[in-house]
Structure formats: structure tokens, C-alpha cells
Design an enzyme around this catalytic site. Structure first.
Site, mmCIF file in Angstrom:
data_model
loop_
_atom_site.group_PDB
_atom_site.id
_atom_site.type_symbol
_atom_site.label_atom_id
_atom_site.label_comp_id
_atom_site.label_asym_id
_atom_site.label_seq_id
_atom_site.Cartn_x
_atom_site.Cartn_y
_atom_site.Cartn_z
ATOM 1 N N ASP A 58 2.584 -0.306 -13.040
ATOM 2 C CA ASP A 58 2.026 -1.119 -14.113
ATOM 3 C C ASP A 58 2.736 -0.901 -15.451
ATOM 4 O O ASP A 58 2.680 -1.767 -16.324
ATOM 5 C CB ASP A 58 0.535 -0.822 -14.294
ATOM 6 C CG ASP A 58 -0.265 -1.161 -13.054
ATOM 7 O OD1 ASP A 58 -0.147 -2.300 -12.584
ATOM 8 O OD2 ASP A 58 -0.994 -0.285 -12.547
ATOM 9 N N HIS A 63 -0.941 8.364 -11.453
ATOM 10 C CA HIS A 63 -1.435 7.569 -10.333
ATOM 11 C C HIS A 63 -2.336 8.448 -9.482
ATOM 12 O O HIS A 63 -2.190 9.679 -9.462
ATOM 13 C CB HIS A 63 -0.257 7.037 -9.502
ATOM 14 C CG HIS A 63 -0.656 6.042 -8.454
ATOM 15 N ND1 HIS A 63 -0.981 6.406 -7.169
ATOM 16 C CD2 HIS A 63 -0.790 4.691 -8.514
ATOM 17 C CE1 HIS A 63 -1.292 5.319 -6.477
ATOM 18 N NE2 HIS A 63 -1.194 4.270 -7.271
ATOM 19 N N HIS A 65 -7.631 -1.339 -11.550
ATOM 20 C CA HIS A 65 -6.843 -1.754 -10.376
ATOM 21 C C HIS A 65 -5.806 -2.772 -10.828
ATOM 22 O O HIS A 65 -4.901 -2.438 -11.578
ATOM 23 C CB HIS A 65 -7.787 -2.309 -9.314
ATOM 24 C CG HIS A 65 -7.139 -2.539 -7.978
ATOM 25 N ND1 HIS A 65 -5.908 -2.035 -7.636
ATOM 26 C CD2 HIS A 65 -7.565 -3.230 -6.878
ATOM 27 C CE1 HIS A 65 -5.611 -2.398 -6.397
ATOM 28 N NE2 HIS A 65 -6.583 -3.128 -5.920
#
Length: 444
Positions: free
Chosen positions: A381, A324, A273
Site C-alpha cells: 500500500d 504488515h 484492508h
């Protein structure tokens, strides 16, 4: 003693094994995900929507990603957010919490409310950070938020109005908390000079983070705007992401907002996460150490195949930052970031490094398609760590910054659930073990 525990655990497997086929037999969704990768619905929301696919003739089909805050697409927000001052994140907080865009006076009043709560309680810095620095900033962050409970005379009042006030108080104090937690850690464990700058009432949340983090407390307008934008793109991601869901599950028991947010922080700490940007940063360092900032696609792809074949980096077979759970063809947060990274890279003389990241992303898409036959894009990210690195923000603060940004999303969903659901979240599990009788000690 440890050997005994290992023996117990190995013996336990014959009693505790759950065959995978039982999940299908009883229609249990692992990870609350359907077989086609879509999420199991656990609630309704009007706060945010995450769109990564569409249905064509009832078949899930890849699509361009979109992220909506209160029905407004993220790209639209970033393109039009207030430009006369660096308070886009505050404007986004207002939108997520109240459902509409504030006028100038409303935004000024809201910012004043936040600024009035910037200051930490008396002696909080000394007792919670300087006297008790922590090795892990996320753990220290949990302790600090929970400690605020003791300074709240109405800590257990879980009404919507009080929860809103408490949540904003926590949000306003997070810049000081993460910066002081970092500075105290560096002083105690890394023997660095201790630098403590008091929070500034005149500055926004993004500006204060840069001000308190840097020894000379100086930052450029571009840096402040980019950090402000980073907070915006991380502010919410629907009600199904793990930390937001954790926050709502905990809150549904009737406990206080401090406990709910601490639980959400614990969820976000995990590398699947909020900690994912650290994995990307670590992987890219190893990649660059191995092949440098090469412009040779063949060389990059060869390394990517090694990663997928579990022959490089952590041998997990994962290319961190690519793909994702919901987004397929694109992650709008990653795309928004790239529009700003180019300017920052130029100002920091890092254009060559940015070009390598872009080349690596393009090659990764091609390699993953070749190996797995699926479309993926870079997620938020993949680039966020590179942005923080260019701004001199230490890795220790990558995930705490995510916490700072996402706290408003946790608060918004917490309030929404209180107001329109209100029931304790109590899903079911299916017992698949045998029914046995107790065996007396002498007969075992």
C-alpha cells in the site's frame, strides 16, 4: 433521541464489559491471531502462500517475504510473464484458478472467454449508474455486482462449474463497472463532463481500464504493463486475508457467488484492508505539505517520531504503509513494484518524488526500530497509491482496482472450499456473562 441512545449505551457497559484477561483464560485468539502474531489456521489451500517469517529452534524469526501463486514465487511470475502482449493478469488468473500455467492456445481461449463477457447487460449502464450514481464507488460496486444476480438464469446454482462461469462473468465486467461508477459519480456530484467509452474486445483487462477511464482513451504501453503488473500483485494473498476469508465464510452457507463477492467487497472497503492505500495517500500528502520533498533525513525522522507519538496526521500513532501482519523484513509485492516505479517516475518526470518516498521508507524503518525494536518494511500500500497517482488514476478508484484484481483470488478460494471442504464455517465463542432470571416490568 440520540441522547437517549447514548445513555442506554453508557448504562450497558456494566452488563457487557469483557475483561481482557478472559481472552487468555479461555485461550481465545483476538483477531484469529496467536500471541506471536501468527494466524490461527482455519483451512488448507493449494492456491497461494504468504511467507514472512521462519522458525529457528521453534522460535518465530523475521525473514525475507515471499508470495507464491500455486507454488511459483511472485518475483518469478513478474519476471517471466508473457511479454508479447499485455495479458499477464489474465495468465495469472488462469494459474490461480486451474493450478498450472497455460500454453499459448489455452491462454488465448481463456482470454476469449473473458472478452466474451466484457459487455454489461442491456440498459445496465443507464439504470444502474447514470440514473443512480453513488457517492461511494465501493458501495456502488457492491450494488452493481448484486444486480448481476437478476440477469443470471442459474444464479442459485452453486456447483463448482457454474460458480467458475459466474465468477469469470463478474470479473470480466468489473472494468466497465468501476469506470462507469466513477464517471457517473463525477458527473452527478462534481459537475464534470460525462465520458463513457464502450469496453473494447481487443484489449486486455488492464488496457480496458485505462481506455475507459481517460477522456482521450489513450495510454502508453508502459502504463498498461504497470497496471497489468499491479493487478497481478493484488490478485491473491492466501486464504487468511479478511476479504477472502469473508467470501469463503459466506459461501459456506450455500449462498450464491454474487452474495459472497459483495460481502468480500464490503470487507475490502475498510481502511485496515483494501482501503489502506487511501490512508497512505492521505498521510503522505500531509507529510509533503509539512516538510516538502526534503532530502534531510533529520527532518524526516523528526516528523516520523511525531507520527509515532500521536502528534501528527490522524494522531493514531501509525505510519501507514509500513509493516504488515505477516511480512517482516520485506513485502515482495512492494519490492516488485519498486522495480517498475523508477521507469514510470522517469517517464512522468516524478523521479524526485519517488526518491522522497524511498527516503521516507528508509527513515521510517530506522525510527520504528528505535521506538519499537521491530523490523518492518514498506507494504504494497505504501507505493501503490503513488503509482496510481502518476498514471492519473483518481483516489476513488484505488480500492475498486484492488477489488478488480482480487476477485480472481476470491473465486479460486471459493471454488477450492466448495470442492475440498464443503462444510459451513461455524466457529465457537465462549459465553462469559452471568446467568440471570427475567425481571418483570413492574419490579425493575
Amino acid at each position: 433521541m440520540i441522547d437517549a441512545l447514548h445513555t442506554f449505551y453508557q448504562k450497558s457497559k456494566q452488563y457487557s464489559d469483557i475483561p481482557n484477561e478472559l481472552f487468555h483464560k479461555y485461550n481465545v485468539k483476538k483477531g484469529l491471531r496467536n500471541d506471536d502474531g501468527t494466524g490461527v489456521r482455519v483451512g488448507l489451500t493449494r492456491i497461494a502462500d504468504v511467507v514472512g517469517y521462519k522458525y529457528v529452534d521453534e522460535v518465530k524469526t523475521d525473514d525475507e517475504g515471499k508470495l507464491y501463486y500455486r507454488g511459483i514465487e511472485l518475483r518469478d511470475i513478474i519476471a517471466n510473464i508473457s511479454r508479447n502482449q499485455v495479458c499477464g493478469y489474465e495468465e495469472t488468473c488462469f494459474l490461480l484458478l486451474f493450478g498450472y500455467l497455460p500454453n499459448r492456445e489455452e491462454l488465448q481461449d481463456f482470454c476469449k472467454i473473458l472478452k466474451d463477457h466484457y459487455e454489461l447487460p442491456d440498459d445496465f449502464l443507464e439504470t444502474k449508474f447514470l440514473h443512480m450514481p453513488g457517492k461511494n464507488i465501493m458501495n456502488r460496486l457492491q450494488q452493481a455486482v448484486l444486480a448481476l444476480y437478476d440477469y443470471d438464469d442459474a444464479a442459485d446454482d452453486i456447483s463448482v462449474e457454474n460458480t467458475l462461469e459466474q465468477g469469470l462473468n463478474i470479473l470480466a465486467k468489473l472494468p466497465s463497472i468501476i469506470c462507469y461508477a466513477y464517471q457517473s459519480k463525477m458527473h452527478r456530484y462534481n459537475k464534470k463532463s460525462l465520458v463513457i467509452h464502450p469496453v473494447q474486445q481487443k484489449l486486455s483487462i488492464a488496457e480496458n481500464i485505462l481506455y475507459m477511464l481517460r477522456k482521450d482513451h489513450r495510454f502508453s504501453e508502459l502504463e498498461a504493463r504497470i497496471l497489468d503488473m499491479m493487478l497481478i500483485v493484488h490478485a491473491d494473498h492466501g486464504g487468511g486475508n479478511n476479504s477472502t476469508f469473508t467470501n469463503v465464510v459466506i459461501s459456506s452457507t450455500g449462498t450464491d457467488i454474487y452474495s459472497s463477492i459483495v460481502g468480500a467487497i464490503g470487507s475490502m472497503k475498510g481502511p485496515r484492508h483494501g482501503g489502506a492505500n487511501l490512508k497512505v495517500s492521505s498521510m503522505m500528502k500531509e507529510v509533503i505539505r509539512e516538510i516538502g520533498y526534503t532530502d534531510n533525513d533529520v527532518e524526516i525522522k523528526a516528523l516520523l517520531y511525531r507520527i509515532l507519538n500521536k502528534e501528527f496526521y490522524d494522531c493514531s500513532g501509525l505510519i501507514y504503509g509500513m509493516g504488515h501482519a505477516i511480512y517482516t523484513l520485506s513485502d515482495p509485492r512492494s519490492e516488485v513494484l519498486q522495480g517498475y516505479i523508477e521507469k514510470l517516475a522517469e517517464s512522468k518526470h516524478k523521479s524526485n518524488e519517488y526518491e522522497f518516498y524511498q527516503r521516507f521508507e528508509r527513515c521510517a524503518k530506522e525510527v520504528i526500530w528505535d521506538v519499537k525494536g521491530i523490523h518492518v518494511s514498506s507494504n504494497v500500500d505504501f507505493y501503490s497509491g503513488f503509482v496510481y497517482e502518476m498514471m492519473g488514476i483518481p483516489e476513488d478508484l484505488y480500492t475498486p482496482l484492488f477489488v478488480t484484481a482480487r476477485t480472481v483470488g476470491w473465486l479460486a478460494h471459493n471454488i477450492e472450499n466448495k470442492a475440498y471442504d464443503g462444510r459451513i464455517m461455524r466457529p465457537a465463542t465462549k459465553y462469559v456473562g452471568a446467568v440471570k432470571e427475567y425481571v418483570k416490568m413492574e419490579e425493575r
